[in-house]
Motif scaffolding. Structure first.
Motif, PDB file in Angstrom:
ATOM      1  N   ASN A  72       0.835  -1.196   0.000  1.00  0.00           N
ATOM      2  CA  ASN A  72       0.000   0.000   0.000  1.00  0.00           C
ATOM      3  C   ASN A  72       0.873   1.252   0.000  1.00  0.00           C
ATOM      4  OD1 ASN A  72       0.876   0.378   2.648  1.00  0.00           O
ATOM      5  ND2 ASN A  72      -1.014  -0.416   3.565  1.00  0.00           N
ATOM      6  N   LEU A  73       0.240   2.416   0.067  1.00  0.00           N
ATOM      7  CA  LEU A  73       0.985   3.681  -0.011  1.00  0.00           C
ATOM      8  C   LEU A  73       1.919   3.877   1.173  1.00  0.00           C
ATOM      9  CD1 LEU A  73      -1.837   6.059  -1.318  1.00  0.00           C
ATOM     10  CD2 LEU A  73       0.038   5.018  -2.623  1.00  0.00           C
ATOM     11  N   ASP A  74       1.635   3.203   2.283  1.00  0.00           N
ATOM     12  CA  ASP A  74       2.497   3.302   3.469  1.00  0.00           C
ATOM     13  C   ASP A  74       3.635   2.289   3.438  1.00  0.00           C
ATOM     14  OD1 ASP A  74       0.896   5.333   4.537  1.00  0.00           O
ATOM     15  OD2 ASP A  74      -0.482   3.869   5.434  1.00  0.00           O
ATOM     16  N   GLY A  75       3.714   1.508   2.375  1.00  0.00           N
ATOM     17  CA  GLY A  75       4.772   0.512   2.266  1.00  0.00           C
ATOM     18  C   GLY A  75       4.464  -0.789   2.979  1.00  0.00           C
ATOM     19  N   LYS A  76       3.228  -0.963   3.428  1.00  0.00           N
ATOM     20  CA  LYS A  76       2.845  -2.192   4.129  1.00  0.00           C
ATOM     21  C   LYS A  76       2.447  -3.259   3.124  1.00  0.00           C
ATOM     22  CE  LYS A  76      -0.397  -4.013   7.566  1.00  0.00           C
ATOM     23  NZ  LYS A  76      -1.544  -3.708   8.466  1.00  0.00           N
TER      24      LYS A  76
END
Length: 233
Positions: A72-76
């Motif tokens: 995702n955009l948070d790198g998760k």
């Protein structure tokens, strides 16, 4: 015919028998499409495909399990799907002629058959039934994703039950004690359901106490699938 050719022919026959995609297709068309297929064995936790790679092959799973993931955009890390024996992956990039949109990682020792993308596309063009099979595959995956999205606001029990049902639908094996699915690591079930691993572990324990599932070191037994479906709210 040498021993290597005998082994190869046996693997290709196994592929044709075990993959629903080939069911009902003319034998000669299947043989032609498998002419350049190569089988490979991968250990657990091995990267098979990387996001942004170009799609030069389509993959059929002969044994084992893989996860399809993105970030995702948070790198998760986000697990989009978990697929096993009989499933196809990597089919979108050759059709769109764009790079891969996800990673594919083995969860267990896995054997895959690699078909050149050109052979796959040629089969779709020449055998309409293969296109229908692919459309049904896409429709089933979309239906599963839609159900998971619908349950995102549901309670933890409903969401874990849905993941177990999802895995049972795709790769469940009917046993005398119920439907068997692999006992995947809780972190994978957590990523697939979008919940904390601790929450998944707690819910699995509750379902086991209720007698809806049984767990061993390598498998889940879904003892009462109707009761599990009743948990979806």
């Amino acid at each position: 015919m040498d021993d290597r050719q005998v082994v190869r022919d046996a693997k290709l026959e196994e592929l044709a028998r075990s993959i629903p995609f080939f069911e009902g297709l003319p034998e000669e068309s299947v043989k032609a499409s498998l002419a350049h297929v190569v089988t490979r064995e991968h250990p657990a936790h091995r990267v098979v495909l990387l996001e942004n790679d170009w799609g030069s092959s389509v993959y059929f799973i002969l044994s084992g399990w893989v996860k399809i993931r993105t970030y995702n955009l948070d790198g998760k890390e986000v697990t989009l799907n978990i697929v096993g024996r009989g499933e196809v992956f990597g089919e979108m990039a050759p059709l769109d002629e764009v790079p891969r949109s996800t990673d594919v990682i083995t969860l267990t020792p896995t054997m895959v058959a690699n078909m050149p993308a050109n052979d796959f596309v040629h089969l779709l063009h020449t055998e309409p039934q293969s296109g229908i099979h692919l459309a049904k595959l896409m429709a089933r995956r979309l239906r599963q994703v839609n159900r998971r999205l619908r349950l995102r606001e549901s309670d933890a029990t409903s969401r874990v039950a849905d993941i177990l049902l999802f895995l049972a639908e795709g790769q469940g094996t009917q046993k005398t004690t119920g439907i068997e699915i692999p006992n995947l690591p809780h972190r994978e079930l957590s990523s697939l359901s979008g919940m904390a691993r601790e929450t998944v572990t707690r819910v699995l324990g509750k379902l086991e106490k209720k007698g809806l599932i049984q767990r061993s070191s390598d498998a889940f037994q879904i003892v009462d699938i109707d009761a599990l479906e009743d948990l979806l709210v």
